[in-house]
Scaffold this motif. Structure first.
Motif, short mmCIF file in Angstrom:
data_model
loop_
_atom_site.label_atom_id
_atom_site.label_comp_id
_atom_site.label_asym_id
_atom_site.label_seq_id
_atom_site.Cartn_x
_atom_site.Cartn_y
_atom_site.Cartn_z
N VAL A 100 0.86 -1.19 0.00
CA VAL A 100 0.00 0.00 0.00
C VAL A 100 0.88 1.23 0.00
O VAL A 100 1.90 1.27 0.71
N GLN A 101 0.50 2.23 -0.76
CA GLN A 101 1.19 3.52 -0.75
C GLN A 101 0.20 4.59 -0.34
O GLN A 101 -0.97 4.55 -0.73
N LEU A 102 0.69 5.54 0.45
CA LEU A 102 -0.14 6.63 0.94
C LEU A 102 0.52 7.96 0.62
O LEU A 102 1.72 8.12 0.83
N VAL A 103 -0.28 8.91 0.14
CA VAL A 103 0.22 10.24 -0.17
C VAL A 103 -0.69 11.27 0.48
O VAL A 103 -1.88 11.35 0.16
N GLU A 104 -0.12 12.05 1.41
CA GLU A 104 -0.88 13.09 2.08
C GLU A 104 -0.72 14.43 1.37
O GLU A 104 0.31 14.68 0.73
N SER A 105 -1.70 15.29 1.56
CA SER A 105 -1.62 16.66 1.05
C SER A 105 -2.57 17.52 1.87
O SER A 105 -3.40 17.01 2.63
N GLY A 106 -2.44 18.83 1.70
CA GLY A 106 -3.37 19.75 2.33
C GLY A 106 -2.83 20.53 3.51
O GLY A 106 -3.52 21.39 4.05
N GLY A 107 -1.61 20.22 3.93
CA GLY A 107 -1.05 20.97 5.03
C GLY A 107 -0.70 22.40 4.64
O GLY A 107 -0.79 22.77 3.47
N GLY A 108 -0.33 23.20 5.63
CA GLY A 108 0.04 24.57 5.35
C GLY A 108 0.05 25.41 6.60
O GLY A 108 0.01 24.90 7.72
N LEU A 109 0.09 26.72 6.39
CA LEU A 109 0.12 27.70 7.47
C LEU A 109 -1.25 28.35 7.55
O LEU A 109 -1.80 28.82 6.55
N VAL A 110 -1.80 28.39 8.77
CA VAL A 110 -3.12 28.99 8.98
C VAL A 110 -3.13 29.71 10.31
O VAL A 110 -2.39 29.34 11.23
N GLN A 111 -3.95 30.72 10.41
CA GLN A 111 -4.08 31.45 11.67
C GLN A 111 -4.97 30.68 12.64
O GLN A 111 -5.83 29.90 12.22
N ALA A 112 -4.77 30.93 13.90
CA ALA A 112 -5.61 30.30 14.92
C ALA A 112 -7.08 30.61 14.64
O ALA A 112 -7.43 31.74 14.28
#
Length: 115
Positions: free
Chosen positions: A2-14
């Motif tokens: 199985v291979q997994l690829v994450e995405s969607g992270g980043g910098l966000v304000q509280a």
């Protein structure tokens, strides 16, 4: 395998929101559950949320009511919707496939929440 690829992270304000995605490929029939974990700098990797093959979900107390794990079977994708983010949510977030043949980790995606 199985291979997994994450995405969607980043910098966000509280107080802001992010949605993480984890796309699975390969022998996905062998997956019993999918989970999101996170590891802050200098700390251990902790469970955030799990969704089982049957659709049951489990959340860490620290994210209950703010985060939602879901899946789209047609896209072989698991999501983590994160709302009302706090600085203490800052971490590398990892996707994990739980299998009787052995668990598989993704590469991780950085989430940074500024105050």
């Amino acid at each position: 395998q199985v291979q997994l690829v994450e995405s969607g992270g980043g910098l966000v304000q509280a107080g802001g929101s992010l949605r993480l995605s984890c796309v699975a490929s390969g022998s996905i029939f062998s997956i019993n559950a999918m989970g999101w974990y996170r590891q802050a700098s200098g700390k251990q990797r902790d469970l955030v949320a799990i969704i089982t093959r049957g659709g049951s979900t489990i959340y860490a107390d620290s994210v209950k009511g703010r985060f939602t794990i879901s899946r789209d079977n047609a896209k072989s994708t698991v999501y983590l919707q994160m709302n009302s983010l706090k600085p203490e949510d800052t971490a590398v977030y990892y996707c994990k496939a739980l299998r009787s043949l052995g668990d598989v980790w993704g590469q991780g995606t950085q989430v940074t929440v500024s105050s």
